[in-house]
Design a protein around this motif. Structure first.
Motif, PDB file in Angstrom:
ATOM      1  N   PRO A   1      38.790 -30.210  91.541  1.00 40.73           N
ATOM      2  CA  PRO A   1      38.692 -31.566  90.999  1.00 40.73           C
ATOM      3  C   PRO A   1      37.353 -31.924  90.353  1.00 40.73           C
ATOM      4  N   THR A   2      36.254 -31.362  90.835  1.00 37.15           N
ATOM      5  CA  THR A   2      34.992 -31.662  90.164  1.00 37.15           C
ATOM      6  C   THR A   2      34.259 -30.360  89.851  1.00 37.15           C
TER       7      THR A   2
ATOM      8  N   ASP B   1      32.665 -28.793  92.956  1.00 35.47           N
ATOM      9  CA  ASP B   1      33.706 -28.182  93.796  1.00 35.47           C
ATOM     10  C   ASP B   1      34.127 -26.852  93.214  1.00 35.47           C
TER      11      ASP B   1
ATOM     12  N   ALA C   1      34.801 -34.526  86.279  1.00 36.18           N
ATOM     13  CA  ALA C   1      36.072 -33.811  86.392  1.00 36.18           C
ATOM     14  C   ALA C   1      36.137 -32.822  85.235  1.00 36.18           C
TER      15      ALA C   1
END
Ligand SMILES: Nc1ncnc2c1ncn2[C@@H]1O[C@H](COP(=O)(O)OP(=O)(O)OP(=O)(O)O)[C@@H](O)[C@H]1O
Ligand SMILES: [Mg+2]
Lengths: 241, 312, 240
Positions: free
Chosen positions: C94-95, C98, C134
């Protein structure tokens, strides 16, 4: 796109943004339950919920008019049913349908507008939602934008070549079926690619969380406060206002 | 039809959450058991595909157009358990992000579309999915998925005391039927086109558990649909029927009856008791889901032979 | 010297019957950088996906002395880092942060240390400012950089890049060439970019129809297969 705007909202830095997703989910549930159980013939509790929700969005820096406008997407549906109820002689329920669905949508928006989706889903998992569903939702959310954009491009490309319109109906029907199938194929191939990329980076069947959640005293206090407010608002019906 | 919050009476949404949550948990574990987290990206992208596919319009007739709903297509491509998981994820995101369907009503929407809808789509496919009846089975699956889900939603609304005069119900049923037929036709068109590209993407019908289970499921489904239809087309009949057999009395003592005319009584009851009941219900669902999960996990951990196969 | 990658007689067929590789022999020495050329669809991507066992065909593939078999996969995927051609497929988290810490976490590194590694890799590719973004809000070139960071964060022994310069702006291309030039690992670079190949790879390999049709000095190979649009040819015809 709708969810891109919400995503921007959710990256704010207010008090509400900073709360643990779990307590925000529970607080949202509390207010939703309060709304759902409010009897239709009262006005005070609905006013209280509205004030609470508008206050929460304003305090967390969300554009209040934006929140209220977005929540209005439920209105066509509920207005239809409200009209039917009204005609069949139940105006109180008609009003309640519109108010309840609108306020509930607003509550959902305040939650999603102050919590980034990955955090929200992590919170849901920690609260016991099945891991598989949480993961699927995570990937769904991640690729929603990309696959929709692809569909958009396909439609534009089709239109540019005289596309899916203007032919005989069975032909158009089949063409649309073909377009969906192509989109399916692209999505499937993409999933295969993602799978490969994950394996290539050492994935062996379990996603490791990078960030853990930690409840603070502030979170607990917030939850307590939210519960009290939700109950108090609900109580204003009992007070006979 | 996505039911928003505020439409269902408390007993109805509570019950459906109580039924839906454990059922979905079970299906999710079943889908995960096959392959661990590795299937999540595929299912997620498939969910995104269903969202996006809804942008593509199919001419239905009389100048109107429809679009794919997708439960049947998902059931035939990723299997029924996984399809239910994907549909649940779709419904959850629709409720959270797009305010399409409520959060407390999620249990109802999941029950209607992700559980019963997917099952309704899969059963005919499972029975007749091979051989000459195949196309018909696919059509019927698409049709039933929408028909059962919408009829269930309609009856849940009526059961919650939302009033609809007879003609409105009749018109709604007509519209539902049109949508259901359209979904059947769209599903057939899409499956055919996919098979032309890569037949391997469509799963053959597979036995789900014991045959008796399938039979019971089919019967239950038919009953639910028929019941829903009867209830929807003439709510008064249902009520008087219930009155006659004394169900109403029992139901009233159970939870102050969800039926329309008693709605007021339900709300006159001490609201604190109601709220407490609501919260207790939620806690119960939560506990049940958690407990069931733990139980299954333990059983699996105990009974699992070293499961070596990693990849797909 | 022992090669770090040794491939012989590799054949592979996709499900739909496409014979994508038809007998490939290849080797790579430690610290060496090799460029892979070849027309679209000649099998380059398919080939590199065999080097960490994501695809498996007939023939022999040995990486760092280990044959690519099920038992060795974990170890081999630690040592071979692939930056995929399609950045959107590689950036699935998601990011940005991450995503880049996904690999280190899978290596069993503590979350805090994994995040540190991820940040340092993002710094190397100049994307530290986008930690919380994102992936779908990134430009195409930014996606490529983040995808590269995701692999660098795993600190692999062999680095494989599939079309790394697609959608990079000229300064971005230059930065990438500089960064790759600094890295000590053995590298395989799949590319259509003759400039990049000249700059980084002394040796090149040319793919055609699922086979290696040429293996030698980059300059010589580029000429032999006529792989550059020459300036005169690229000139537009005069208008009048
Ligand atoms: N999933 C697949 N299923 C079937 N055929 C495939 C698949 N992926 C690739 N192919 C085919 O295999 C052949 C080799 O493809 P590959 O992707 O390896 O080419 P490439 O050299 O990387 O091309 P490019 O320069 O365009 O990236 C092509 O003919 C392609 O059509
Ligand atoms: Mg390629």
């Amino acid at each position: 796109m709708h969810h891109v705007v919400l995503e921007r909202w959710s990256r704010g830095g207010s008090f509400l943004h900073a709360r643990d997703p779990r307590v925000k989910i529970l607080a949202a549930l509390a207010i939703l339950v309060a709304i759902a159980t409010t009897p239709p013939q009262t006005a005070a509790p609905f006013a209280a919920y509205a004030i609470l929700l508008i206050g929460a969005s304003a305090a967390s820096g969300l554009p209040v008019s934006g929140v209220l406008a977005r929540a209005a997407v439920v209105l066509p549906f509920s207005a239809t049913f409200a009209a039917i109820s009204w005609v069949s002689g139940d105006p109180e329920r008609a009003a309640a349908l519109v108010l309840k669905s609108y306020l509930s949508a607003t509550a959902a928006l305040v939650l999603i507008g102050t919590t980034p989706m990955p955090k929200l889903l992590l919170g849901l998992e920690k609260l016991g939602a099945p891991r598989m569903i949480v993961l699927v939702a995570l990937f769904l959310y991640r690729y929603l934008f990309i696959v929709s954009e692809q569909a958009q491009h396909m439609l534009q490309a089709a239109a540019a070549r005289g596309g899916l319109f203007g032919k005989a109906r069975p032909l158009r029907f089949r063409a649309a079926g073909g377009a969906v199938a192509v989109l399916f194929g692209h999505s499937y191939q993409r999933a295969v690619g993602i799978h490969r990329a994950m394996l290539s980076r050492g994935f062996e069947g379990r996603l490791m969380p990078a960030s853990a959640l930690a409840l603070t005293v502030t979170d607990a206090l917030f939850l307590g406060g939210a519960l009290v407010l939700a109950f108090a608002s609900r109580l204003s019906a009992g007070a006979g206002l | 039809m996505h039911i928003p919050d505020g439409f269902l009476s408390t007993p109805v949404w509570l019950t459906l959450n109580a039924v839906g949550a454990p059922a979905v948990g079970l299906l999710a574990r079943r889908a995960q058991r096959e392959s661990g987290d590795i299937k999540a990206p595929l299912l997620g992208v498939m969910g995104a595909f269903v969202f996006a596919a809804q942008m593509i319009n199919f001419p239905v007739g009389m100048g109107t157009s429809g679009h794919l709903v997708g439960s049947a297509l998902l059931a035939y491509t990723v299997g029924p358990a996984a399809a239910a998981v994907v549909m649940t994820a779709i419904l959850a995101l629709q409720a959270l992000v797009f305010q399409d369907g409520g959060i407390l009503a999620l249990g109802a929407n999941v029950f209607n579309m992700a559980i019963v809808g997917v099952m309704a789509a899969y059963l005919p496919y499972r029975q007749f999915g091979r051989g000459r009846m195949r196309t018909f089975a696919i059509f019927l699956g698409g049709l039933l998925s929408v028909l059962t889900a919408a009829c269930l939603a309609l009856s849940e609304l009526l059961l919650s005391g939302v009033r609809m005069p007879g003609p409105v119900v009749t018109v709604s049923l007509g519209l539902i039927l049109v949508c259901a037929v359209a979904e059947g036709a769209i599903t057939v068109a899409v499956i055919r086109a996919i098979e032309r590209v890569n037949a391997g993407w469509i799963r053959g019908p597979e036995a789900m558990g014991k045959p008796a289970l399938g039979f019971i499921a089919t019967a239950a489904l038919l009953l639910v649909t028929l019941g829903g239809l009867v209830a929807s087309s003439s709510p008064d009949t249902l009520e008087s029927f219930a009155e006659q057999v004394g169900i109403a009395d029992q139901a009233r003592s159970l939870f102050e009856t969800p039926f329309a005319d008693y709605q007021a009584r339900f709300f006159e009851a001490d609201w604190l008791a109601q709220a407490a009941a609501g919260l207790a219900g939620l806690a119960l669902i939560f506990g049940l889901g958690l407990g069931l999960g733990k139980l299954l996990r333990n059983r699996r951990a105990a009974g699992r032979p070293a499961n070596a196969a990693g990849g797909d | 010297m022992q090669p770090v990658v040794e491939v012989s007689g590799l054949r592979f067929r996709y499900d739909d019957g496409t014979a994508a590789l038809q007998g490939v022999d290849f080797h790579l020495f430690p610290g060496e950088t090799v460029a892979l050329f070849g027309a679209n669809g000649s099998g380059k991507t398919t080939f590199v996906l065999h080097l960490n066992g994501v695809l498996t065909g007939e023939g022999r593939v040995v990486v760092c002395g280990m044959p690519v078999t099920k038992e060795n996969l974990t170890e081999i995927r630690r040592r071979v880092g692939i930056v995929f051609q399609e950045a959107d497929e590689q950036l699935f988290m998601p990011t940005v942060l991450d995503d880049v810490s996904f690999g280190p976490l899978n290596l069993g590194i503590e979350p805090a240390a994994a995040v540190e590694r991820a940040k340092s890799a993002l710094g190397d590719v100049g994307m530290l400012h986008a930690l919380d973004k994102a992936p779908y809000h990134l430009s195409a070139g930014e996606k490529r950089r983040v995808a590269l960071a995701g692999v660098l964060a795993m600190n692999p022994e062999i680095l494989i890049l599939d079309e790394p310069t697609t959608s990079l702006d000229p300064p971005g291309r230059r930065d990438l060439a500089r960064l790759l030039g600094r890295l000590p690992q053995a590298k395989i670079i799949v590319t259509h970019d003759a400039w990049l190949a000249r700059r980084l790879a002394v040796r090149s390999v040319f793919f055609e129809g699922g086979r290696i049709m040429g293996d030698g000095a980059t300059d010589e190979l580029l000429k032999r297969f006529d792989w550059e649009c020459d300036a005169a040819e690229a000139m537009p015809a005069r208008l009048d």
